[in-house]
Design an enzyme around this catalytic site. Sequence first.
Site, PDB file in Angstrom:
ATOM      1  N   ARG A  38      -5.105   3.721   3.873  1.00  0.00           N
ATOM      2  CA  ARG A  38      -6.169   4.666   4.226  1.00  0.00           C
ATOM      3  C   ARG A  38      -7.449   3.972   4.674  1.00  0.00           C
ATOM      4  NH1 ARG A  38      -9.518   6.037   0.461  1.00  0.00           N
ATOM      5  NH2 ARG A  38      -9.561   8.264   0.848  1.00  0.00           N
TER       6      ARG A  38
ATOM      7  N   GLU B 253      13.443  -5.926 -15.392  1.00  0.00           N
ATOM      8  CA  GLU B 253      13.562  -7.323 -15.781  1.00  0.00           C
ATOM      9  C   GLU B 253      12.248  -8.069 -15.671  1.00  0.00           C
ATOM     10  OE1 GLU B 253      14.686  -5.952 -13.040  1.00  0.00           O
ATOM     11  OE2 GLU B 253      16.866  -6.030 -12.915  1.00  0.00           O
TER      12      GLU B 253
ATOM     13  N   ASP C  63     -16.021   7.817  -0.192  1.00  0.00           N
ATOM     14  CA  ASP C  63     -15.211   7.821  -1.413  1.00  0.00           C
ATOM     15  C   ASP C  63     -15.991   7.336  -2.625  1.00  0.00           C
ATOM     16  OD1 ASP C  63     -12.986   8.509  -0.066  1.00  0.00           O
ATOM     17  OD2 ASP C  63     -12.140   6.490   0.021  1.00  0.00           O
TER      18      ASP C  63
ATOM     19  N   PRO D 167       2.548  -6.076 -14.593  1.00  0.00           N
ATOM     20  CA  PRO D 167       1.431  -5.716 -15.473  1.00  0.00           C
ATOM     21  C   PRO D 167       0.533  -6.903 -15.823  1.00  0.00           C
ATOM     22  CG  PRO D 167       3.556  -5.288 -16.553  1.00  0.00           C
ATOM     23  CD  PRO D 167       3.859  -5.848 -15.212  1.00  0.00           C
TER      24      PRO D 167
HETATM   25  N1  ADE Z   1       5.205  -3.129 -13.108  1.00  0.00           N
HETATM   26  C1  ADE Z   1       5.292  -2.594 -14.338  1.00  0.00           C
HETATM   27  N2  ADE Z   1       4.104  -2.172 -14.772  1.00  0.00           N
HETATM   28  C2  ADE Z   1       3.210  -2.427 -13.775  1.00  0.00           C
HETATM   29  C3  ADE Z   1       1.810  -2.217 -13.627  1.00  0.00           C
HETATM   30  N3  ADE Z   1       1.058  -1.654 -14.578  1.00  0.00           N
HETATM   31  N4  ADE Z   1       1.238  -2.618 -12.475  1.00  0.00           N
HETATM   32  C4  ADE Z   1       1.979  -3.209 -11.521  1.00  0.00           C
HETATM   33  N5  ADE Z   1       3.289  -3.421 -11.604  1.00  0.00           N
HETATM   34  C5  ADE Z   1       3.902  -3.041 -12.717  1.00  0.00           C
END
Ligand code: ADE
Length: 247
Positions: free
Chosen positions: A154, A116, A169, A89
């Site tokens: 794709r 983790e 797209d 994230p």
């Molecule tokens: N792992 C946990 N959350 C994630 C996200 N939002 N994007 C990529 N990998 C992740």
Amino acid sequence: MKIDILTLFPEMFDGVLNSSILKKAQEKDTVSYTVTDFRDFTTNKHRKVDDYPYGGGAGMVLKPQPLFDAVESLKDDQEKKPRVILMCPQGERLTQKKAEELAEEDHLIFVCGHYEGYDERIREHLVTDEISIGDYVLTGGELAAMVVIDSVTRLLPEVLGNEESSKLDSYSSGLLEHPHYTRPADYRGMKVPDVLLSGDHARIQKWRDRESLKRTFLRRPDLIDESSLSDENLEYLEKLKKNRNTE
Ligand code: ADE
């Protein structure tokens, strides 16, 4: 393109990689996917991939050794250096532009952690990219990696047929797509716009361009790059802005 996926949950990928366009792309030999359980690279007796964080605190941290060894086992000295992509994230947000950039590569390696954190040395010395698919936290990187793999595959040559062409797209033109309709022309009194039934291709194209711009203006104004708009569309954009101000 070669795509390797390192994960502790290989079974999560079965359905996605073996369905629809991703399955077709493999059958055409445009791409090959290999899913590897990086627990197989542990050297300790209990096959442990994580450990307690130095300094204390909750949660576990993925150890560097299994991931370094797994990535090194996938590198081929003959080839250009692969991109090693950590799903997390905290990474750079996935965009169509990023997918287009990755689609130019010959070899991608995805690293997916679960629950983790990652030992910082993995970020600093093993991976080339960190990607997030959005500002929310998933249980692991697997679903996120599948999203990236889908968006990249794709775009590879000849994966999509004419009807599915990625050129039309949303995002590839910088704008969202215009509305679509199919038969019947009147469904429960909900009618298809007359212009689409007119057979006048120039008028239809103009309508589509305007609807695409209008939709982008209303939903994602941040995507509009005025310098790439035609004079006609710029004029229409001014009208949209004026209307908004008088509403
Ligand atoms: N792992 C946990 N959350 C994630 C996200 N939002 N994007 C990529 N990998 C992740």
